[in-house]
Design a protein around this motif. Structure first.
Motif, mmCIF file in Angstrom:
data_model
loop_
_atom_site.group_PDB
_atom_site.id
_atom_site.type_symbol
_atom_site.label_atom_id
_atom_site.label_comp_id
_atom_site.label_asym_id
_atom_site.label_seq_id
_atom_site.Cartn_x
_atom_site.Cartn_y
_atom_site.Cartn_z
ATOM 1 N N GLN A 52 -26.461 36.260 71.872
ATOM 2 C CA GLN A 52 -26.288 35.115 71.572
ATOM 3 C C GLN A 52 -27.445 34.267 71.845
ATOM 4 O O GLN A 52 -28.206 34.539 72.826
ATOM 5 C CB GLN A 52 -25.142 34.671 72.661
ATOM 6 C CG GLN A 52 -23.679 35.422 72.436
ATOM 7 C CD GLN A 52 -22.741 34.945 73.135
ATOM 8 O OE1 GLN A 52 -23.003 34.365 74.334
ATOM 9 N NE2 GLN A 52 -21.694 35.291 72.888
ATOM 10 N N THR A 63 -28.131 35.033 75.924
ATOM 11 C CA THR A 63 -27.089 35.961 76.678
ATOM 12 C C THR A 63 -26.969 37.330 75.571
ATOM 13 O O THR A 63 -27.102 37.208 74.564
ATOM 14 C CB THR A 63 -25.666 35.300 76.467
ATOM 15 O OG1 THR A 63 -25.515 34.109 77.436
ATOM 16 C CG2 THR A 63 -24.551 36.219 77.081
ATOM 17 N N GLU A 92 -24.427 40.267 74.741
ATOM 18 C CA GLU A 92 -23.005 40.476 74.860
ATOM 19 C C GLU A 92 -22.707 42.050 74.598
ATOM 20 O O GLU A 92 -23.274 42.497 73.628
ATOM 21 C CB GLU A 92 -22.179 39.657 73.934
ATOM 22 C CG GLU A 92 -20.871 40.075 74.023
ATOM 23 C CD GLU A 92 -20.080 39.176 73.148
ATOM 24 O OE1 GLU A 92 -18.908 39.573 72.682
ATOM 25 O OE2 GLU A 92 -20.293 38.011 72.892
ATOM 26 N N LYS A 106 -21.296 39.833 79.485
ATOM 27 C CA LYS A 106 -22.352 38.926 78.999
ATOM 28 C C LYS A 106 -23.267 38.927 80.201
ATOM 29 O O LYS A 106 -23.051 38.464 81.304
ATOM 30 C CB LYS A 106 -21.717 37.428 78.677
ATOM 31 C CG LYS A 106 -20.715 37.605 77.413
ATOM 32 C CD LYS A 106 -20.351 35.975 77.140
ATOM 33 C CE LYS A 106 -19.260 36.067 75.948
ATOM 34 N NZ LYS A 106 -18.971 34.798 75.564
#
Length: 335
Positions: A239, A247, A249, A255
């Motif tokens: 992300q 982040t 994931e 996360k």
């Protein structure tokens, strides 16, 4: 000169290697090009980024008739800044490229062609280069400064972050992430190598590697000693905001906040023509060269990322080396 023949005399002549700050993206460069006479060039340089321009500078200053052919797609075009190169640190690659091309093109024996090389063959003591725009150009020597192509994995977010916050070189992009949350993606040897290099930047380091048992006893002990965790759950998504990672994931939905991810994706030669001409590759897939950047095929040279450690200073150094070596080769031939 009774006991020294012409060739041995010339081989004993020292030549100086010199380099200049050069860079990648040459798109949008507004400059009148020298008129290109499609006759016989001393050297055709395929690739006009750092290494190719460094060679052209050396050859232009040696009054060699040179043609640079460039397709405008350097591998580091996505990087917003260039680092770890003296006098050019933190500048945009496109800005460095603008200055570099100006420096090289002021030499009247150097010409530039925006085109892509599609084929080459050797006949009648010269190399004939075919381009996508149906140009046929001949040269006494050919230098491939064509770089490598990174192969992006099918991981959402990876390509968007590549060159910004998903990185391969701590020397090029490490200092900018000092004190940040660092992630490392790779197998045991790759991850351990990166951990060793980036530990000096931050105490917050996590490794993402699906097979923890592949880390040997010494590697696991070193990582434990430095409080570096190995996370085995595969990454599902990266992300980010406009290429800046925030982040990671995992496939279990967890996360994990990270600012940067170091990894080494697979790569391949950006240009297959050297191999088609018979140039040998190393086990790592690089073009095999000697100390003068000559390949295993007479008259063909290679420099930069396609044949050396991936680094801007080394790309420039190998380009300058190739330029000086080709000039010496041509000098010996005609003296």
């Amino acid at each position: 000169m009774d006991s020294i023949n012409r060739r041995s005399f010339l081989h004993k002549t020292a030549y100086t290697l010199s380099g200049l700050a050069l860079s990648s993206s040459l798109s949008g460069f507004d400059m009148a090009q020298h008129e290109i006479e499609l006759s016989l060039f001393d050297v055709i340089i395929v690739g006009g980024s750092y290494s190719g321009l460094a060679a052209a500078l050396t050859l232009g200053r040696s009054q060699r008739k040179v043609l640079i052919i460039d397709s405008g797609s350097p591998c580091n075009k996505v990087a917003p800044h260039s680092h770890n190169f003296l006098t050019q640190d933190s500048r945009r690659p496109s800005d460095i490229a603008h200055t570099a091309k100006q420096d090289v093109m002021k030499y009247p024996t150097v010409s530039w062609l925006d085109d892509r090389v599609t084929a080459s063959k050797f006949q009648n003591n010269a190399f004939t280069i075919q381009t996508a725009n149906n140009n046929k150009i001949q040269g006494k020597r050919v230098l491939f400064a064509t770089g490598i192509r990174d192969i992006m994995p099918e991981l959402p977010g990876f390509s968007a972050c590549w060159g910004k916050s998903v990185l391969h070189c701590p020397y090029c992009h490490g200092y900018e992430f000092k004190g940040k949350k660092i992630g490392i993606l790779g197998d045991a040897n790759t991850a351990s190598h990166y951990a060793l290099l980036v530990k000096n930047y931050s105490p917050d380091i996590q490794i993402f590697s699906p097979q923890k048992d592949k880390f040997d006893t010494a590697q696991q002990a070193a990582l434990t000693r430095n409080n570096i965790e190995i996370i085995t759950n595969p990454i599902r998504k990266i992300q980010h905001e406009d290429g800046w990672l925030n982040t990671v994931e995992l496939d279990n939905g967890q996360k994990i906040a990270r600012d940067v991810l170091y990894t080494r994706p697979q790569s391949e030669q950006h240009c297959s023509i050297p191999s088609q001409l018979g140039c040998e590759l190393t086990e790592q897939g690089l073009i095999k060269t000697n100390s003068n950047q000559q390949t295993t095929v007479r008259g063909i040279y290679a420099c930069g990322d396609n044949s050396a450690f991936r680094s801007i200073p080394i790309a420039v150094a190998t380009g300058s080396t190739a330029g000086a070596a080709i000039n010496m080769d041509l000098a010996i031939e005609s003296f």
